[in-house]
Write a protein that holds these residues in place. Structure first.
Motif, PDB file in Angstrom:
ATOM      1  N   ASP A 108      19.798  -9.850  50.042  1.00  0.00           N
ATOM      2  CA  ASP A 108      20.110  -8.716  49.167  1.00  0.00           C
ATOM      3  C   ASP A 108      19.188  -7.564  49.541  1.00  0.00           C
ATOM      4  O   ASP A 108      17.966  -7.684  49.423  1.00  0.00           O
ATOM      5  CB  ASP A 108      19.899  -9.090  47.699  1.00  0.00           C
ATOM      6  CG  ASP A 108      20.895 -10.135  47.225  1.00  0.00           C
ATOM      7  OD1 ASP A 108      22.055 -10.086  47.674  1.00  0.00           O
ATOM      8  OD2 ASP A 108      20.520 -11.011  46.426  1.00  0.00           O
ATOM      9  N   SER A 126      22.711  -2.260  48.571  1.00  0.00           N
ATOM     10  CA  SER A 126      22.857  -1.141  47.632  1.00  0.00           C
ATOM     11  C   SER A 126      21.809  -0.076  47.920  1.00  0.00           C
ATOM     12  O   SER A 126      20.843  -0.317  48.647  1.00  0.00           O
ATOM     13  CB  SER A 126      22.716  -1.622  46.184  1.00  0.00           C
ATOM     14  OG  SER A 126      21.431  -2.201  45.971  1.00  0.00           O
ATOM     15  N   SER A 146      19.681 -15.391  53.286  1.00  0.00           N
ATOM     16  CA  SER A 146      20.453 -15.295  52.052  1.00  0.00           C
ATOM     17  C   SER A 146      19.625 -15.757  50.856  1.00  0.00           C
ATOM     18  O   SER A 146      18.939 -16.784  50.925  1.00  0.00           O
ATOM     19  CB  SER A 146      21.716 -16.156  52.179  1.00  0.00           C
ATOM     20  OG  SER A 146      22.468 -16.109  50.994  1.00  0.00           O
ATOM     21  N   ARG A 165      15.241 -11.011  48.707  1.00  0.00           N
ATOM     22  CA  ARG A 165      15.407  -9.603  48.357  1.00  0.00           C
ATOM     23  C   ARG A 165      14.545  -8.745  49.280  1.00  0.00           C
ATOM     24  O   ARG A 165      13.367  -9.037  49.490  1.00  0.00           O
ATOM     25  CB  ARG A 165      15.000  -9.325  46.900  1.00  0.00           C
ATOM     26  CG  ARG A 165      15.908  -9.909  45.847  1.00  0.00           C
ATOM     27  CD  ARG A 165      15.595  -9.297  44.493  1.00  0.00           C
ATOM     28  NE  ARG A 165      15.967  -7.884  44.452  1.00  0.00           N
ATOM     29  CZ  ARG A 165      15.457  -6.991  43.594  1.00  0.00           C
ATOM     30  NH1 ARG A 165      14.521  -7.358  42.730  1.00  0.00           N
ATOM     31  NH2 ARG A 165      15.869  -5.736  43.615  1.00  0.00           N
ATOM     32  N   GLY A 203      31.810  -3.888  54.524  1.00  0.00           N
ATOM     33  CA  GLY A 203      32.047  -5.054  53.692  1.00  0.00           C
ATOM     34  C   GLY A 203      30.812  -5.728  53.156  1.00  0.00           C
ATOM     35  O   GLY A 203      30.845  -6.927  52.835  1.00  0.00           O
ATOM     36  N   VAL A 204      29.705  -4.985  53.003  1.00  0.00           N
ATOM     37  CA  VAL A 204      28.468  -5.602  52.527  1.00  0.00           C
ATOM     38  C   VAL A 204      27.960  -4.975  51.224  1.00  0.00           C
ATOM     39  O   VAL A 204      26.841  -5.267  50.801  1.00  0.00           O
ATOM     40  CB  VAL A 204      27.359  -5.526  53.602  1.00  0.00           C
ATOM     41  CG1 VAL A 204      27.756  -6.293  54.844  1.00  0.00           C
ATOM     42  CG2 VAL A 204      27.022  -4.079  53.941  1.00  0.00           C
ATOM     43  N   SER A 205      28.767  -4.138  50.593  1.00  0.00           N
ATOM     44  CA  SER A 205      28.282  -3.406  49.422  1.00  0.00           C
ATOM     45  C   SER A 205      28.008  -4.310  48.223  1.00  0.00           C
ATOM     46  O   SER A 205      27.360  -3.880  47.268  1.00  0.00           O
ATOM     47  CB  SER A 205      29.277  -2.304  49.025  1.00  0.00           C
ATOM     48  OG  SER A 205      30.556  -2.836  48.819  1.00  0.00           O
ATOM     49  N   HIS A 206      28.463  -5.556  48.257  1.00  0.00           N
ATOM     50  CA  HIS A 206      28.156  -6.468  47.153  1.00  0.00           C
ATOM     51  C   HIS A 206      26.736  -7.015  47.243  1.00  0.00           C
ATOM     52  O   HIS A 206      26.224  -7.586  46.275  1.00  0.00           O
ATOM     53  CB  HIS A 206      29.166  -7.618  47.093  1.00  0.00           C
ATOM     54  CG  HIS A 206      29.315  -8.395  48.363  1.00  0.00           C
ATOM     55  ND1 HIS A 206      29.762  -7.833  49.530  1.00  0.00           N
ATOM     56  CD2 HIS A 206      29.068  -9.707  48.643  1.00  0.00           C
ATOM     57  CE1 HIS A 206      29.805  -8.758  50.481  1.00  0.00           C
ATOM     58  NE2 HIS A 206      29.372  -9.885  49.975  1.00  0.00           N
ATOM     59  N   TYR A 207      26.081  -6.842  48.398  1.00  0.00           N
ATOM     60  CA  TYR A 207      24.677  -7.251  48.465  1.00  0.00           C
ATOM     61  C   TYR A 207      23.780  -6.238  49.174  1.00  0.00           C
ATOM     62  O   TYR A 207      22.597  -6.487  49.373  1.00  0.00           O
ATOM     63  CB  TYR A 207      24.518  -8.637  49.087  1.00  0.00           C
ATOM     64  CG  TYR A 207      25.062  -8.800  50.495  1.00  0.00           C
ATOM     65  CD1 TYR A 207      24.220  -8.659  51.596  1.00  0.00           C
ATOM     66  CD2 TYR A 207      26.386  -9.132  50.723  1.00  0.00           C
ATOM     67  CE1 TYR A 207      24.693  -8.832  52.880  1.00  0.00           C
ATOM     68  CE2 TYR A 207      26.877  -9.313  52.000  1.00  0.00           C
ATOM     69  CZ  TYR A 207      26.029  -9.152  53.085  1.00  0.00           C
ATOM     70  OH  TYR A 207      26.511  -9.331  54.363  1.00  0.00           O
ATOM     71  N   THR A 236      18.068  -3.489  49.223  1.00  0.00           N
ATOM     72  CA  THR A 236      18.113  -2.223  48.493  1.00  0.00           C
ATOM     73  C   THR A 236      17.458  -1.151  49.344  1.00  0.00           C
ATOM     74  O   THR A 236      16.308  -1.302  49.770  1.00  0.00           O
ATOM     75  CB  THR A 236      17.371  -2.319  47.150  1.00  0.00           C
ATOM     76  OG1 THR A 236      17.962  -3.346  46.345  1.00  0.00           O
ATOM     77  CG2 THR A 236      17.453  -0.990  46.393  1.00  0.00           C
ATOM     78  N   SER A 277      30.067   0.045  52.247  1.00  0.00           N
ATOM     79  CA  SER A 277      31.405  -0.341  51.805  1.00  0.00           C
ATOM     80  C   SER A 277      32.342  -0.578  52.977  1.00  0.00           C
ATOM     81  O   SER A 277      33.085  -1.571  53.018  1.00  0.00           O
ATOM     82  CB  SER A 277      31.974   0.747  50.888  1.00  0.00           C
ATOM     83  OG  SER A 277      33.280   0.408  50.456  1.00  0.00           O
TER      84      SER A 277
END
Length: 288
Positions: free
Chosen positions: A93, A121, A68, A71, A115-119, A95, A112
């Motif tokens: 995070d 992308s 956590s 990147r 449940g991981v779309s907030h970190y 990408t 989505s």
């Protein structure tokens, strides 16, 4: 040496995208959504293809050594299964980048739904001209996407994005022997089929990594562990051949199967996981 001489001097993004559009829907249905090699421990391992491909992704992810707050970039993320797994497993995070819009849409939906779309992308981007600042990632991963790039160009691009000490983990085919014209010719049809351009020896990877300022950390040959992947997938394809013929006809799928089978039987080719580290001392000596 690469297969560029056999396959042409450039690889348009649309070439990869078109290849994916043609094969991905059926491949995802019968191969499984991960669309990459599986990893079996030994001959007694009766894991399913889905279990084995998830295990290989986990093996790559664990070699990133991230957690956590870090990147991570996933190069050639496709439909995002390993990318999402990396986010869920590490909390970092992540990408994912790719040049296939359909795959990226599926990847975003998968993130989505997990449940991981907030970190986790996804972005449409060229790995050789990425829209990110220098030294913006702690680690980079690539699961079977590096053959779509000239190795030296990809390593240089990824090295620029890594922070000092950051790791690049590649799971990829490689040549176990020096590339000859005969071997290049024997692999050219498969590489044309999947729209790839490079196939290098381990020694060549080391040379190109050194030139990019990357030092080797670990080399793991997983050829035997991944060997059941194609026979398992082929049995599934044959079991549902009627639907495949209705969708694609018979000529193209038969050619794809014959070409892939021939590739998998070549003892000169292997599958590896290669971990490299950005090394400022190498970068300094390169610039001197």
């Amino acid at each position: 040496m690469s297969n560029r001489a056999a396959l042409g001097s450039s690889l348009p993004a649309t070439g990869i995208e078109n290849a994916y559009e043609r094969f991905a829907p059926l491949a995802e249905k019968y191969w499984g959504p991960d669309l990459h090699n599986g990893y079996w421990f030994d001959g007694a391992d009766d894991s399913s293809l889905e279990e084995a491909t998830a295990r290989l992704a986990e093996l790559v992810i664990d070699k990133l050594r991230v957690s956590s707050g870090d990147r991570v970039l996933d190069v050639g993320c496709g439909n995002g299964r390993p990318t999402v797994a990396a986010g869920a497993r590490t909390g970092a995070d992540i990408t994912g980048i790719d040049v296939n819009r359909r795959a990226l849409r599926e990847a975003a939906t998968h993130a989505s739904s997990n449940g991981v779309s907030h970190y986790v992308s996804f972005e449409y981007a060229d790995a050789l001209n990425p829209p990110f600042r220098t030294e913006s990632f702690d680690a980079v991963m690539s699961v079977e996407s590096s053959p779509h790039f000239e190795t030296g160009e990809l390593l240089s691009s990824m090295a620029r994005l890594l922070r000092p000490g950051g790791l690049l983990v590649l799971e990829t085919p490689y040549a176990r022997v020096r590339m000859t014209e005969r071997l290049r010719a024997r692999t050219a049809e498969y590489y044309e089929l999947i729209q790839a351009v490079s196939l290098d020896t381990l020694q060549r990877y080391f040379e190109l990594a050194h030139a990019a300022g990357l030092a080797p950390v670990e080399f793991l040959d997983i050829t035997e562990n991944t060997a059941p992947t194609w026979p398992t997938a082929l049995r599934r394809l044959r079991d549902d051949w009627g639907e495949i013929e209705r969708s694609l006809g018979s000529e193209l799928p038969e050619r794809a199967i014959a070409t892939t089978s021939a590739w998998r039987e070549l003892p000169e080719l292997g599958i590896m996981i290669l971990t490299l580290r950005r090394d400022d001392a190498l970068s300094a000596s390169r610039g001197a």
